[in-house]
Each structure stands twice: as structure tokens, then as C-alpha cells.
Design an enzyme around this catalytic site. Structure first.
Site, PDB file in Angstrom:
ATOM      1  N   GLY A 106      38.270  -5.901  17.485  1.00  0.00           N
ATOM      2  CA  GLY A 106      38.796  -6.978  18.310  1.00  0.00           C
ATOM      3  C   GLY A 106      37.823  -8.135  18.420  1.00  0.00           C
ATOM      4  N   GLY A 107      37.201  -8.273  19.588  1.00  0.00           N
ATOM      5  CA  GLY A 107      36.336  -9.420  19.860  1.00  0.00           C
ATOM      6  C   GLY A 107      35.190  -9.594  18.876  1.00  0.00           C
ATOM      7  N   HIS A 121      50.586  -2.839  18.797  1.00  0.00           N
ATOM      8  CA  HIS A 121      49.311  -2.966  19.509  1.00  0.00           C
ATOM      9  C   HIS A 121      49.548  -2.792  21.001  1.00  0.00           C
ATOM     10  CE1 HIS A 121      45.660  -4.799  21.144  1.00  0.00           C
ATOM     11  NE2 HIS A 121      45.108  -4.577  19.961  1.00  0.00           N
ATOM     12  N   GLU A 155      43.717   3.275  19.459  1.00  0.00           N
ATOM     13  CA  GLU A 155      43.015   2.355  20.350  1.00  0.00           C
ATOM     14  C   GLU A 155      43.269   2.787  21.795  1.00  0.00           C
ATOM     15  OE1 GLU A 155      44.699  -1.563  20.236  1.00  0.00           O
ATOM     16  OE2 GLU A 155      46.704  -0.751  20.511  1.00  0.00           O
ATOM     17  N   SER A 200      36.466  -1.637  21.617  1.00  0.00           N
ATOM     18  CA  SER A 200      35.053  -1.988  21.856  1.00  0.00           C
ATOM     19  C   SER A 200      34.145  -1.559  20.713  1.00  0.00           C
ATOM     20  CB  SER A 200      34.570  -1.395  23.186  1.00  0.00           C
ATOM     21  OG  SER A 200      35.275  -1.972  24.274  1.00  0.00           O
ATOM     22  N   GLY A 243      38.263  -4.241  24.863  1.00  0.00           N
ATOM     23  CA  GLY A 243      37.662  -5.403  25.494  1.00  0.00           C
ATOM     24  C   GLY A 243      36.911  -5.125  26.780  1.00  0.00           C
TER      25      GLY A 243
END
EC number: 5.3.1.1
Length: 236
Positions: free
Chosen positions: A217-218, A81, A151, A196, A157
Site C-alpha cells: 500500500g503506502g 479490496h 490483507e 503494513s 495503513g
């Protein structure tokens, strides 16, 4: 580095909302939650880790081996990552060694590649991605034991997302490179987009050429948000 035992209710809510998802769903929590999440999901949703060591055991205080992940109920592990590459200086050779260890332990490796903003602005995106693929994947990689996640570092993010054309360019390039090196196994490797991804843009991203899923992710921290992304993939 998010999540406590108290947050496992989000997993239960996700399972209740998607009792029989029409796509593969994988959750990769911090190591402290791996065993507990595995018991919570009971095989309904796959569980994996966020990293592993390249050695099977030994004097590596604070590290976790691929065998330990499998022993805790994990079936996958994220490797390379961008945050591991940036924060810990991980190289392609190290990611490759970790991928070898994951495969040897029977895990599926989710190998991440991606360019920085400076590399994108310099027109080096495809060269960087090609180099990372070549350096990070062992020759024994197959469609069954490896998943590739693109990514773009500058989109993680930040709320910024590449254009659909930019995503397609990279994913088509990755597929071409993988087939060139691994043949039919390269064609079978699933390609995920990460950066995102959220409910509002997931559907259009999943419609892009050679995008087989997402590394979220988030938006994966809340069952409602992650569930909406799952639904978008199911509908694609």
C-alpha cells in the site's frame, strides 16, 4: 486514491533502479493514470487497475470495465479490496462476478480477502477467509488468471502487522483450501500478503510459508521504499 501525472517520475526512478527485476512487479494506479503509466513502463513493469465493473459495457456512469482496463494497457485488476468491501458494501458474489469479467477480458485478477479486528478477536479469522475464498473465486479460476491477496483489515495503513506465525497460519490455510477446491491450479495460485508491508519487515514476511509476494500500500508510493521491497523479494 493517490497519485497525479506529476508523480510518474517515481515510476521512472523505480525502473531505473530495477531495470531487470528478478520477480514480477505490478503497479496499480488510479484509473486516471492507467494509460500514462502503461506508456511509461512500456512492458518493463506490469500495470493494472484497482477495480472493475462486472459488466463489459453499458449505462454504469463512473465505472470502468475490464475491457477498458485492457484497452488502456492494463494486464491486472485488484478486486474485493477491503476498502471496496467496506466503503462500497461489495459482497463476495459481486467480487466473484467482477473476477469472471476480468478473466473474460484476459486480465489477471488479484482477489483480496481478509478479516476485521473484531473477527480476529472473536477467533473467526479462518472461517472468514474460507468463506471469502469460496464466495469470491469462480470455478474457472486458475494459477494463470488469479492471484490471492490476504490483507488483515486491521493491519492496513495502521503500522500494525500480524505475527509471522499468524501470517503463516492464514497462508497455509488458504493454500490448503485452494488445493482442495482447484487441485493443482490451487497450488499454482500465488498468495500475496498485504497490510503494513514496508522495507523493514518485507524480508521476514517473504520467508513465511506460502507467502509468494506482497500487496503493498503506502510504501509503494515512493520508488525508494517500493524498490527496497522488490529487492527483499529478489533476495528471498
Amino acid at each position: 486514491m493517490n497519485g497525479l501525472k506529476a508523480d510518474l517520475h517515481e515510476v521512472s526512478a523505480l525502473m531505473k533502479a530495477h531495470p531487470a527485476p528478478k520477480c514480477d512487479v505490478l503497479l496499480c494506479p488510479p484509473a486516471t493514470l492507467l494509460a500514462g503509466m502503461s506508456m511509461t513502463t512500456a512492458g518493463q513493469i506490469a500495470v493494472g487497475a484497482q477495480d472493475c465493473h462486472m459488466q463489459a459495457s453499458g449505462a454504469h456512469t463512473g465505472d470502468i470495465s475490464a475491457q477498458m482496463i485492457a484497452d488502456a494497457g492494463g494486464s491486472h485488476v485488484i478486486l474485493g479490496h477491503s476498502e471496496r468491501r467496506a466503503d462500497h458494501g461489495e459482497t463476495d458474489d459481486q467480487v466473484r462476478a467482477k473476477t469472471e469479467a476480468a478473466i473474460a477480458a484476459g486480465l489477471t485478477a488479484v482477489v483480496c480477502v481478509g478479516e476485521t479486528e473484531a473477527q480476529r478477536d472473536a477467533g473467526e479469522t479462518l472461517a472468514v477467509i474460507g468463506s471469502q475464498l469460496k464466495g469470491s473465486l469462480p470455478d474457472r479460476a486458475t494459477g494463470a488468471n488469479c492471484v490471492i491477496a490476504y490483507e488483515p483489515v486491521w493491519a492496513i495503513g495502521t503500522g500494525r502487522t500480524p505475527t509471522l506465525e499468524q501470517i503463516a497460519e492464514v497462508h497455509d490455510f488458504m493454500r490448503e483450501q485452494l488445493i482442495g477446491h482447484f487441485g493443482s491450479e490451487g497450488d499454482a495460485m500465488r498468495l500475496l500478503y498485504g497490510g503494513s508491508v514496508k522495507p523493514g519487515n518485507a524480508g521476514e514476511i517473504f520467508a513465511v510459508s506460502n507467502v509468494d509476494g506482497a500487496l503493498v500500500g503506502g510504501a509503494s508510493l515512493k520508488a525508494a521504499d517500493f524498490g527496497a521491497i522488490i529487492a527483499a523479494l529478489e533476495a528471498s
